[in-house]
Write a protein that holds these residues in place. Structure first.
Motif, short mmCIF file in Angstrom:
data_model
loop_
_atom_site.label_atom_id
_atom_site.label_comp_id
_atom_site.label_asym_id
_atom_site.label_seq_id
_atom_site.Cartn_x
_atom_site.Cartn_y
_atom_site.Cartn_z
N ILE A 43 19.51 4.26 107.18
CA ILE A 43 19.10 5.30 108.12
C ILE A 43 17.97 6.10 107.49
N LEU A 44 16.85 6.15 108.18
CA LEU A 44 15.63 6.77 107.66
C LEU A 44 15.25 7.99 108.48
N ASP A 45 14.79 9.03 107.79
CA ASP A 45 14.27 10.21 108.47
C ASP A 45 13.56 11.09 107.45
N ASP A 46 12.78 12.05 107.93
CA ASP A 46 12.09 12.94 107.00
C ASP A 46 12.83 14.26 106.80
N ASP A 47 13.99 14.41 107.43
CA ASP A 47 14.81 15.61 107.29
C ASP A 47 16.00 15.30 106.39
N GLN A 48 15.93 15.70 105.14
CA GLN A 48 16.96 15.36 104.16
C GLN A 48 18.31 15.98 104.52
N GLU A 49 18.30 17.20 105.02
CA GLU A 49 19.56 17.87 105.38
C GLU A 49 20.27 17.13 106.51
N GLU A 55 25.16 11.09 107.18
CA GLU A 55 25.83 10.17 106.26
C GLU A 55 27.28 10.57 106.05
N ASN A 56 27.52 11.85 105.85
CA ASN A 56 28.89 12.32 105.67
C ASN A 56 29.73 12.08 106.92
N HIS A 57 29.13 12.29 108.08
CA HIS A 57 29.83 12.08 109.34
C HIS A 57 30.22 10.61 109.50
N LEU A 58 29.30 9.72 109.22
CA LEU A 58 29.56 8.30 109.39
C LEU A 58 30.62 7.81 108.40
N ASN A 66 33.74 -0.77 107.47
CA ASN A 66 33.13 -2.10 107.59
C ASN A 66 31.66 -2.09 107.23
N VAL A 67 31.05 -0.90 107.29
CA VAL A 67 29.60 -0.79 107.14
C VAL A 67 29.26 0.07 105.93
N LYS A 68 28.40 -0.44 105.09
CA LYS A 68 27.89 0.33 103.96
C LYS A 68 26.71 1.15 104.44
N ILE A 69 26.78 2.47 104.24
CA ILE A 69 25.75 3.38 104.75
C ILE A 69 24.80 3.78 103.63
N LYS A 70 23.51 3.61 103.87
CA LYS A 70 22.48 4.07 102.95
C LYS A 70 21.49 4.93 103.74
#
Length: 273
Positions: A43-49, A55-58, A66-70
């Motif tokens: 997951i890409l974006d320019d807003d780090q917050e 990421e925490n929600h997912l 089942n899914v590794k989140i980066k």
């Protein structure tokens, strides 16, 4: 080209660019729910917050084991997306125990904050170039890396361009946005024709008039409502769409209704979910 359906429950490498608006967050959540064990989502974006919160929600509330989140923070021009994707794939196959290849890869190009909060009409050459770099050149470069990656050879691919049937028309206060959207749409059409023989499918999806589009700001901070931009009363009378509605409609098109690669589909084409 024949109509295509896709069961999303496959071992997938998912890339979502633009997650800082409600639609991007909904796309991330609903697609990750459906992917098979062994999948990887970047997951890409320019807003780090916003990235950290998503990421925490997912990882916690949705329990997407089942899914590794980066996540990856894009720079101001979004030009580092290519490096972030390449490094993520490299690390994944280096660390993966079974080294099993993906069955499919999906790249979703959303717009993040640019779609809902600010109308840009830059006056200087430098501002125009910076905006085009972010909204047009960066997605094209990301696609090229995705198409050519050695880690995704012979893997079925789907590219989704989140567009707008409204914003590709000439609008007051939005000339640059409209121009970039129209150019992006043509690029994805050409990509569909060129890459179809290699198992690449392309869909441009217009999610409808979002509830979050009630008002916007121009570069001077002036509030502008959709009525100031759109002359058509018919368009303004269309029902406002919630992000999850739009996301489920896209998923339904992919899995149930079917689509033709290279074509545009609008949420308002049918109200059937």
């Amino acid at each position: 080209m024949a109509a295509k359906r896709m069961d999303l429950n496959k071992r997938t490498f998912l890339v979502l660019s633009g997650s800082s608006n409600p639609l991007g967050q909904s796309l991330a959540a609903e697609f990750c729910r459906r992917l098979a064990t062994g999948s990887l989502a970047l997951i890409l974006d320019d807003d780090q917050e916003q990235l950290h919160e998503l990421e925490n929600h997912l990882k916690s509330e949705l329990k997407t084991e089942n899914v590794k989140i980066k996540t990856g923070k894009l720079d101001k021009t979004h030009s580092n997306g290519v490096q972030l994707m390449e490094q993520t794939l490299k690390d994944h196959f280096k660390d993966s125990k079974d080294n099993q290849r993906f069955e499919r890869s999906i790249i979703l190009h959303n717009e993040g904050q640019a779609a809902t909060h600010v109308l840009l009409e830059p006056q200087s050459t430098e501002d125009w170039e910076a905006y085009v770099q972010q909204q047009l050149y960066a997605p094209v470069a990301l696609n090229q890396m995705w198409l050519q990656s050695k880690y995704l050879e012979k893997v079925e691919k789907l590219a989704v361009n989140v567009t707008s049937s409204l914003m590709v028309r000439p609008l007051v206060h939005a000339g640059l946005l409209c121009s970039c959207k129209r150019a992006r749409d043509m690029y994805f059409r050409a990509m569909a024709a060129e890459e179809y023989r290699y198992g690449v499918h392309v869909l441009s999806f217009s999610p409808g008039l979002m509830a979050s589009h009630e008002s916007q700001c121009d570069v001077n901070g002036n509030r502008i409502t959709p009525a100031d931009l759109v002359a058509s009363k018919e368009l303004l009378q269309l029902p406002r769409i919630q992000p999850r509605q739009a996301t489920l409609k896209l998923i339904n098109i992919l899995e149930e209704i079917s689509f033709v690669s290279g074509h545009d589909v609008d949420y308002y084409d049918t109200f059937v979910l």
